[in-house]
Enzyme design. Structure first.
Site, PDB file in Angstrom:
ATOM      1  N   ASP A 269       0.871  -1.169   0.000  1.00  0.00           N
ATOM      2  CA  ASP A 269       0.000   0.000   0.000  1.00  0.00           C
ATOM      3  C   ASP A 269       0.918   1.232   0.000  1.00  0.00           C
ATOM      4  OD1 ASP A 269      -2.082   1.764   0.049  1.00  0.00           O
ATOM      5  OD2 ASP A 269      -3.114   0.867   1.758  1.00  0.00           O
TER       6      ASP A 269
HETATM    7  C1  BGC Z   1      -4.971   3.449   0.229  1.00  0.00           C
HETATM    8  C2  BGC Z   1      -5.179   2.482  -0.916  1.00  0.00           C
HETATM    9  C3  BGC Z   1      -5.025   3.197  -2.232  1.00  0.00           C
HETATM   10  C4  BGC Z   1      -3.669   3.858  -2.269  1.00  0.00           C
HETATM   11  C5  BGC Z   1      -3.380   4.597  -3.564  1.00  0.00           C
HETATM   12  C6  BGC Z   1      -3.682   4.219   0.073  1.00  0.00           C
HETATM   13  O1  BGC Z   1      -3.595   5.229   1.039  1.00  0.00           O
HETATM   14  O2  BGC Z   1      -4.987   2.760   1.454  1.00  0.00           O
HETATM   15  O3  BGC Z   1      -6.442   1.880  -0.820  1.00  0.00           O
HETATM   16  O4  BGC Z   1      -5.200   2.309  -3.286  1.00  0.00           O
HETATM   17  O5  BGC Z   1      -3.564   4.775  -1.200  1.00  0.00           O
HETATM   18  O6  BGC Z   1      -4.132   5.738  -3.639  1.00  0.00           O
END
Ligand code: BGC
Length: 766
Positions: A269
């Site tokens: 993530d």
């Molecule tokens: C979130 C994800 C997301 C990623 C990219 C993260 O902060 O937890 O779900 O896909 O950011 O935006």
């Protein structure tokens, strides 16, 4: 001799440096051999924050798709292109405007609405359209589905996720993935795993027993991976039993790849944690969004031997295998012109299948109604989806007022004007710009205005019915609160509801509530007040149209709850271990919401007592049970037939529409295991099927197959899934609390599937 060897080695590395094979799906090994350590490290690290910085090893710095969350890096000399990753899951999230061109994406129903449909074919149809937008806007992977379990209703991202039940979660996710990937683009199944709260989401340690982990928190992912082969999986931010999930070999390799057969890539993530080296070794192939320091760390670790050549090449191979399947690699000429109109029509037509009719004393569908007194800010400023990375830049959001108008009803203009002026003023005051007040936080929901009984009384004679849309929203970066205005109604909302009911009932007229909310709220104390309650959730850009189509009877709602609505928040076992934080992203402490402050870890002390597994087993009264939802028609369930086979059983039942309008029914198959084996919940969901639209009098026979493995529970002592032999009770429910037919089935042979004894908590969870 020594000299010859050294010269040979120099020649070899010079050769590999200058060898210039161009990547194709048939020469991955050759390309790996030709790559330097720096190039290999580069391929394991994304292009950087802002998604489109090309990164140190790429020659081009072209912004491929503005607003995409991330990229992989290119290595031009080897013919390796960048690939593009953009958010979901309620549609594709990219910037909507470039110069004078627009690039809007359809705002699909959020995850919770998809799960409320109990219709995997429809979910797949919706995500086939969503995947077409991914492809046609030049994106390779959509960062979706979000599929963490609804452990507690206050998790701020529950709207992106599906259910409190892992079977419904897994099946819905598999359908989602199949739809997206039918377009030749990929998904990223997230957030793997046990990421069930937003408070301290980057660091919190989820402490969970092996049984709850296997049966609840991993089960949905297991089903999705086995049934839909996602291209990519996103590891989560949090720790699991003391280790960051993104650095857990047992989670990312032992379970995901060795046990479930996953063969795509795992990406982190979005963040740059320390521990890149552990992440690489664990089988995390791609660091997102990626930072140069991560490349340096990998190179250093390879040189020192901390990352072996084999580990490095394993991850690089995964990455190259992913890259050669992408449309970007294949040179797909995307149009930037998906058919948004067709997708909007599909969304409008499908959404009523995810809307849940909670109450109806006969008032719906509306009859003999011409003019509507429409109250509530959500009636005019409808909430299509939650906030944060899951917020799609959609072309518009249909509100309830527009929906009623296109259905031929007149919305009282004075009330409408008052609300519109109030909303405009409040937006200016709050500085709402429609895009949220930060990357994560969206615009706050505008609180209800003071309407006053005398105003309602003045409007009543000019209108046939009153409708009140109640709104809530939440999203990434913060959890919700067990307080007024979130879990509970505000005093003002309660008063408005009571005034509307009193005034309209006194005049012999009806009053309806529409819930435009992203997650569960308290309903027990007020649900007797209105004549009908339609739970619309936050169902995407066509929301107001879909709500009005249902209210007016153009569509018959067939959604059923994918979670329980408890009487009291504190009835939920996890409420004692759902942390609050003084400093979370939503700012100040908004009061006590559980017995426990955030302490950087969360004890999943309730074990498998989540949702209906607990409420049904303990006989605790709920406000609305799991699987519940009314229809404008009624259904009769036949006597079922359950036949044991070589592997589990097949359950067959015929459902007949006994009412006077067409409708669909989602039948849920719950199974109670024989006594004597592991202690289990009273019964668990093991299958479901939804009828087609049945005309009045029409019937359909549904068959659900349940294999022996699906019946298994996890025995920690043996580290094995076990299915006991004996007599199983197979129940056909209209909800978890409304079992319409039951049959028995004898499983002759006990079975066990041993798995790796991994991811145990350091101490028993309590
Ligand atoms: C979130 C994800 C997301 C990623 C990219 C993260 O902060 O937890 O779900 O896909 O950011 O935006």
């Amino acid at each position: 001799m020594k000299k010859i060897l050294i010269t040979g080695a120099i020649l070899l590395s010079a050769c590999s440096l200058f060898a210039q094979p161009k990547l194709s799906k048939d020469n991955i090994d050759e390309v790996i051999n030709a790559m330097t350590v720096e190039e290999k490290a580069t391929i394991l690290v994304g292009g950087g924050w802002g998604s489109m910085s090309a990164g140190s090893m790429t020659a081009s710095s072209t912004v491929l798709v503005p607003g995409a969350a991330g990229t992989t890096r290119a290595i031009e000399r080897l013919g390796i292109p960048q690939t593009v990753l953009a958010d979901g899951p309620a549609g594709l999230r990219i910037n909507p405007v470039r110069g004078d061109q627009t690039y809007y994406c359809t705002g699909f129903p959020v995850g919770t609405v998809m799960a409320s449909m109990w219709n995997t074919d429809l979910v797949q149809e919706l995500t086939s359209a969503m995947g077409n937008e991914v492809l046609e806007y030049g994106v390779d992977v959509i960062l979706a589905p979000g599929m963490n379990l609804h452990r507690n209703p206050l998790c701020g991202r529950n709207f992106e996720y599906y259910s409190e039940d892992p079977f419904l979660t897994g099946k819905t996710a598999a359908a989602f993935i199949n739809g997206i990937q039918s377009n030749g683009v990929g998904v990223s199944v997230k957030h793997y795993a046990v990421n069930n709260q937003e408070v301290n989401r980057m660091e919190n340690d989820s402490r969970v027993s092996q049984r709850a982990l296997r049966e609840l928190y991993l089960k949905g992912f297991e089903i999705a991976v086995k049934e839909a082969q996602p291209w990519t999986v996103m590891s989560s931010y949090n720790k699991l039993n003391g280790e960051y999930t993104q650095q857990s070999y047992d989670l990312l390799t032992t379970i995901l790849r060795d046990e479930w057969g996953f063969d795509g890539i795992v990406m982190t993530d979005w963040g740059t944690k320390e521990g890149t080296v552990q992440a690489v070794k664990a089988g995390n192939d791609l660091m997102e969004p990626g930072a140069d320091i991560e490349i340096d760390r990998i190179v250093k670790a390879v040189k020192s031997g901390e990352i072996t050549q084999e580990e490095l090449d394993r991850n690089v191979r995964n990455m190259l295998e992913y890259i050669v399947t992408t449309p970007r690699f294949k040179g797909y000429k995307y149009s930037d012109k998906p058919d948004l109109k067709a997708h909007a029509e599909l969304v409008r037509r499908s959404t009523p299948e995810g809307l849940v009719l909670l109450e109806n004393n006969g008032v719906l569908p509306l009859k003999d109604v011409k003019t509507v007194a429409l109250y509530g800010t959500g009636s005019y400023d409808f909430i299509a989806g939650g906030t944060g990375s899951g917020n799609v830049n959609k072309p518009y959001v249909r509100n309830v007022a527009e929906g009623l108008s296109v259905n031929g009803l007149e919305v009282n203009a004075d009330i409408a004007k008052w609300y519109e002026q109030y909303i405009a003023l409040e937006k200016t005051r709050l500085g709402n710009n429609g895009n949220g007040s930060g990357i994560l936080l969206g615009d706050p929901v505008i609180s209800e205005m003071e309407v006053g009984r005398s105003f309602i009384e003045r409007m009543e004679p000019r209108t046939d019915i009153a409708i009140f849309t109640l709104s809530r929203n939440a999203g990434e970066g913060g959890d919700r609160y067990a307080r007024n205005g979130d879990w509970y109604l505000t005093g003002q909302e309660r008063e408005l509801m009571q005034d509307l009911a009193d005034v309209y009932h006194a005049a012999g007229k009806k009053f309806i509530v529409v819930l435009n909310i992203g997650g569960v709220i308290e309903t027990e104390s007020w649900k007797h007040i209105p004549d009908a309650i339609l739970l619309a959730w936050t169902p995407g850009q066509e929301g107001g149209y879909a709500v009005a189509d249902v209210l007016c009877g153009k569509a018959n709602p067939s959604g059923k709850l994918p979670m329980t609505f408890p009487v009291n928040y504190f009835d939920i076992p996890s409420s004692t271990n759902f942390p609050y934080n003084n400093n979370n992203a939503q700012g100040n402490n908004r009061g006590r919401q559980s017995q426990r402050r955030n302490v950087d870890f969360t004890e999943y002390a309730e074990g498998i007592d989540v949702g209906y597994r607990y409420f049904q087993s303990e006989g605790v009264t709920v406000s609305y049970p799991f699987g519940y939802g009314k229809s404008y028609t009624t259904f009769e369930y036949s006597k079922p037939v359950v036949k044991a086979g070589a592997d589990g059983f097949t359950a067959t039942i015929t459902v007949r529409n006994t009412g006077s309008v067409a409708g669909k029914e989602a039948v849920q198959v719950y199974v109670a295991a024989p006594a004597g084996g592991l202690e289990k919940p009273a019964y668990e969901l093991k299958g479901f099927a939804k009828t087609k639209e049945l005309a009045p009098g029409e019937s359909q026979t549904l068959t659900v197959a349940v294999d022996a493995y699906t019946l298994a529970s996890f025995n920690e002592a043996a580290s094995a899934w076990e299915t006991a032999s004996g007599t199983y009770k197979v129940m056909f429910g209209a909800s978890a609390a409304d079992i319409r037919a039951t049959a028995e089935c004898k499983i002759k042979k006990a079975q066990a599937w041993e798995v790796h004894n991994v991811l145990a908590p350091a101490q028993p969870v309590k």
